[in-house]
Design an enzyme around this catalytic site. Structure first.
Site, PDB file in Angstrom:
ATOM      1  N   ARG A  57       0.814  -1.215   0.000  1.00  0.00           N
ATOM      2  CA  ARG A  57       0.000   0.000   0.000  1.00  0.00           C
ATOM      3  C   ARG A  57       0.843   1.259   0.000  1.00  0.00           C
ATOM      4  O   ARG A  57       0.533   2.196  -0.725  1.00  0.00           O
ATOM      5  CB  ARG A  57      -1.039  -0.034   1.113  1.00  0.00           C
ATOM      6  CG  ARG A  57      -0.720   0.526   2.431  1.00  0.00           C
ATOM      7  CD  ARG A  57      -1.636  -0.097   3.464  1.00  0.00           C
ATOM      8  NE  ARG A  57      -1.515  -1.545   3.378  1.00  0.00           N
ATOM      9  CZ  ARG A  57      -2.509  -2.394   3.081  1.00  0.00           C
ATOM     10  NH1 ARG A  57      -3.704  -1.949   2.914  1.00  0.00           N
ATOM     11  NH2 ARG A  57      -2.297  -3.676   2.991  1.00  0.00           N
ATOM     12  N   THR A  58       1.893   1.305   0.791  1.00  0.00           N
ATOM     13  CA  THR A  58       2.698   2.522   0.845  1.00  0.00           C
ATOM     14  C   THR A  58       3.414   2.748  -0.486  1.00  0.00           C
ATOM     15  O   THR A  58       3.425   3.850  -1.026  1.00  0.00           O
ATOM     16  CB  THR A  58       3.703   2.443   2.010  1.00  0.00           C
ATOM     17  OG1 THR A  58       2.981   2.161   3.212  1.00  0.00           O
ATOM     18  CG2 THR A  58       4.427   3.756   2.182  1.00  0.00           C
ATOM     19  N   LYS A  85      25.974  -5.234  -4.031  1.00  0.00           N
ATOM     20  CA  LYS A  85      27.441  -5.294  -4.195  1.00  0.00           C
ATOM     21  C   LYS A  85      28.132  -4.544  -3.061  1.00  0.00           C
ATOM     22  O   LYS A  85      29.320  -4.255  -3.144  1.00  0.00           O
ATOM     23  CB  LYS A  85      27.862  -4.643  -5.519  1.00  0.00           C
ATOM     24  CG  LYS A  85      27.362  -5.311  -6.780  1.00  0.00           C
ATOM     25  CD  LYS A  85      27.979  -4.614  -7.990  1.00  0.00           C
ATOM     26  CE  LYS A  85      27.253  -4.951  -9.285  1.00  0.00           C
ATOM     27  NZ  LYS A  85      27.577  -4.003 -10.360  1.00  0.00           N
ATOM     28  N   ARG A 107      12.061   3.477   2.109  1.00  0.00           N
ATOM     29  CA  ARG A 107      11.743   2.650   3.269  1.00  0.00           C
ATOM     30  C   ARG A 107      12.935   1.752   3.525  1.00  0.00           C
ATOM     31  O   ARG A 107      13.448   1.097   2.603  1.00  0.00           O
ATOM     32  CB  ARG A 107      10.496   1.794   3.016  1.00  0.00           C
ATOM     33  CG  ARG A 107      10.318   0.712   4.084  1.00  0.00           C
ATOM     34  CD  ARG A 107       8.996   0.040   4.065  1.00  0.00           C
ATOM     35  NE  ARG A 107       7.937   0.942   4.477  1.00  0.00           N
ATOM     36  CZ  ARG A 107       6.690   0.573   4.710  1.00  0.00           C
ATOM     37  NH1 ARG A 107       6.348  -0.695   4.564  1.00  0.00           N
ATOM     38  NH2 ARG A 107       5.782   1.456   5.090  1.00  0.00           N
ATOM     39  N   HIS A 137       6.875   6.544  10.483  1.00  0.00           N
ATOM     40  CA  HIS A 137       6.193   6.304   9.210  1.00  0.00           C
ATOM     41  C   HIS A 137       5.284   7.516   8.999  1.00  0.00           C
ATOM     42  O   HIS A 137       4.068   7.425   9.085  1.00  0.00           O
ATOM     43  CB  HIS A 137       5.392   5.002   9.332  1.00  0.00           C
ATOM     44  CG  HIS A 137       4.756   4.527   8.069  1.00  0.00           C
ATOM     45  ND1 HIS A 137       4.790   5.244   6.893  1.00  0.00           N
ATOM     46  CD2 HIS A 137       4.033   3.411   7.795  1.00  0.00           C
ATOM     47  CE1 HIS A 137       4.136   4.575   5.965  1.00  0.00           C
ATOM     48  NE2 HIS A 137       3.667   3.470   6.486  1.00  0.00           N
TER      49      HIS A 137
END
Lengths: 311, 311, 311
Positions: A57-58, A85, A107, A137
């Protein structure tokens, strides 16, 4: 042509950086977007969404917010990136800025990962935190506030219960702080083991059966199975009966009271499955508002960074 | 309307196919794009980037180059493709061409994977090699040449040192060849075990301390940890002291000399971390130029394939 | 402005829901798209492609179909979605609908996964099934019918052989049913262990050598290695000799007869590698038609859902 709003931020990473006036301005701007306001771009603006943790959803909400604003969204898959890497997050962002990306939405599992990205003259990008570890958040907090504001017309005197996995929730801590600042009265419930005494400064802890009849908002938190180590012994039905919003408890809520949940929902755990689409539930409206609040956040950081592209 | 340039290629897979005049024409065209030249499309042109090896900068850079040219970029995730059902690369490309993709940008772990894709009448697509195994990486070579050309105005008499993991670098071999063709004088440094005597034809091997004061360009190569088997015994600090560009060595460079690195950087290994954003460092400029040189490459293969879509 | 066609569907999940007239209308509309008809959008329409199983051609084909119609395609990577946090498919779709996605194209390993998504008032989205478990794959069926219709001008009296892995093919069952409805005569071949007696109602089973000279269409099915448990004992060369379309068998086909294959092809198993690009082979044309039939399907479900966005 839009007058420059009062909410310009160089970056939007924590609710703590936002005073009440800024929160209200962002909600106001989001409502304008919801009613059809469009942004004008004077040149292509590229955005990249760096989701190092899973999300539907985000991630999708930010992507649609970006597209509704006319931004061009560049594909970024962390599993296929140079991060594997051993490249640092800072160098990855440096790369994206160099090739022309002007907005980074990130995120990441590391708390406050964004500290090393702020105030870096070599990183001329706008930055939004879409969730950091067990930190914050902010876009979820802001869409929650927008949904409450839209429903009740304000926060003064409103009684809001935050219920459940308080210690593991990225959004609970932000919400208790901002709700208090906005003038609401905060209550808590859920397993005591998931409650921290430092929350006392923001509100009162009560068993759910003492709360359910008095509050205007039942904000149910997701049980974060993926953050608990002792998941195998967790009894979902027992949790539901003792701490969850059962059908019986929901029936005792005040007539105008609402149910909120940040999603994804564990149906039958935090709340009875049938409540998800009940008239009381703001679950779908929260997700809908999420697009518009993110549009307001993106505009704010793009204007705050003065990198151009916006009319 | 743009006069057809002299650099049309049916495919761009190896620097060896490009003569000096073509390299110069591509750099010139990239500089035009950097100064704002835009391409006109007469119909939608679809591009797909097939990255079977991890990459942030090359993948994102190609995607932004495509979008700046107005191309439509189709999502391709190798892990979720039919390649995992055993489909050959040729058949995957056949599929993408059939559904309307006109440009394929491919990175693949197999050397010269592109051989089976060239001169196939059933494959009406433009093809760019974005890196093949331990083969070549032409877009990196060209952006390096563009950055040197932009800094010094040309190549004649320029002294360029290529330092480090010469044997495992996709770009070192291409660069020594093209630098020689363009009139520069090439030097090498780094561990002798990573040096091959066949490089003698292109330049002289010297310890870094004998080089650092005389050259105009220190081109530092990435230590490819992921390609070395004996990684666990590799001592980063020792490498840095013996073969890397330390702060002390950088201080001895000529006033106008520059530092280059293809990225991702192992900070404190190939070069001191503080040098990454020093005024000498062209690291960010290389990435910025990468977008424009890729625009020139894409235009070249699209025109060379005469599949239409460009004004 | 386009008159509303006769093919509007609220969702397109199974060939069984489509009568002959609808199949013909979709093919007709796809041919219009192939000849350049364009759709007009009155506002942005967002689409998401949820591929929980690997695919190159179907995924890319749907994406290009969406873009040719002017839709905005939102990135969805199941591995990075909340599905991995245990979210139900229904809740994932609810989320996508809430943030503004209006078309969902789904491939999923569970048979008839779409049942829980249909007739849900809370899910105001258009839905297309891009393959369900060992169920159906309607867009593949329709592109097969379009390709046959285009080649022969109709179905009446046409002899079509479906050959190979009949039991594990998502498309074989749909195709035998729809071919019979459209008036074609169906034959079957391949290993008897992969043949089910219930197919008798649709056509006759014959060894390939008795079929190859009489039929107009040799529809070769892919051996689904990934769905067979006894893969290690499977002898590709023996399969090819006994059941596959060898060069010798292809030489015995009628002059106008065609070869079809849904892809990805196991070259040298179902059919000789050299046949893939032979003049008889419609393999590339099937993939090309796939884009246009999917455009017709998408238009149909978008109009059937009356969610707006189409002129």
């Amino acid at each position: 042509m839009i007058a420059e709003p009062l909410t310009c931020q160089p970056a939007l990473v924590s609710m703590r950086d936002l005073d009440v006036r800024t929160v209200e301005a962002l909600i106001h701007r989001a409502e304008e977007f919801k009613h059809g306001t469009e942004l004008e771009l004077t040149e292509p603006v590229y955005a990249a969404n760096l989701f190092f943790e899973n999300s539907t959803r985000t991630h999708t909400s930010f992507e649609i917010a970006e597209r509704r604003l006319g931004l061009s969204v560049v594909d970024f898959n962390p599993q296929a990136s140079s991060v594997s890497k051993g490249e640092t997050l800072y160098d990855t962002c440096l790369t994206l800025a160099a090739v022309g990306v002007r907005l980074l939405v990130i995120r990441h599992s590391q708390d406050a990962y964004y500290q090393e990205l702020l105030h870096q003259p070599a990183l001329p990008v706008a930055l939004i935190n879409a969730g950091d570890g067990s930190g914050e958040h902010p876009s979820q907090s802001l869409l929650d506030m927008m949904t409450i504001s839209e429903t009740f017309g304000g926060f003064a005197g409103l009684k809001v219960a935050i219920v459940g996995d308080l210690n593991h929730s990225r959004v609970a801590r932000s919400n208790m702080e901002v709700l208090q600042k906005l003038g609401a009265q905060v209550y808590f419930s859920g397993p005591e083991a998931w409650y921290d005494n430092q929350f006392d400064q923001f509100g009162q802890y009560l068993p759910i059966d003492e709360l359910v009849e008095q509050v205007d908002v039942m904000m149910m938190l997701r049980v974060q199975h993926e953050r608990h180590n002792d998941d195998s012994t967790f009894d979902q039905a027992a949790y539901h009966q003792q701490y969850g919003l059962t059908l019986a408890r929901a029936a005792r809520m005040k007539p105008e009271a609402i149910i909120m949940h940040p999603g994804p929902i564990n149906r039958g755990v935090e709340l009875a499955s049938d409540l998800v689409e009940s008239p009381r539930s703001k679950f779908v409206e929260q997700m809908r508002n999420g697009v518009f609040i993110r549009m307001a956040m993106i505009e704010s950081v793009l204007r705050g960074n003065r990198l151009g592209g916006l009319a």
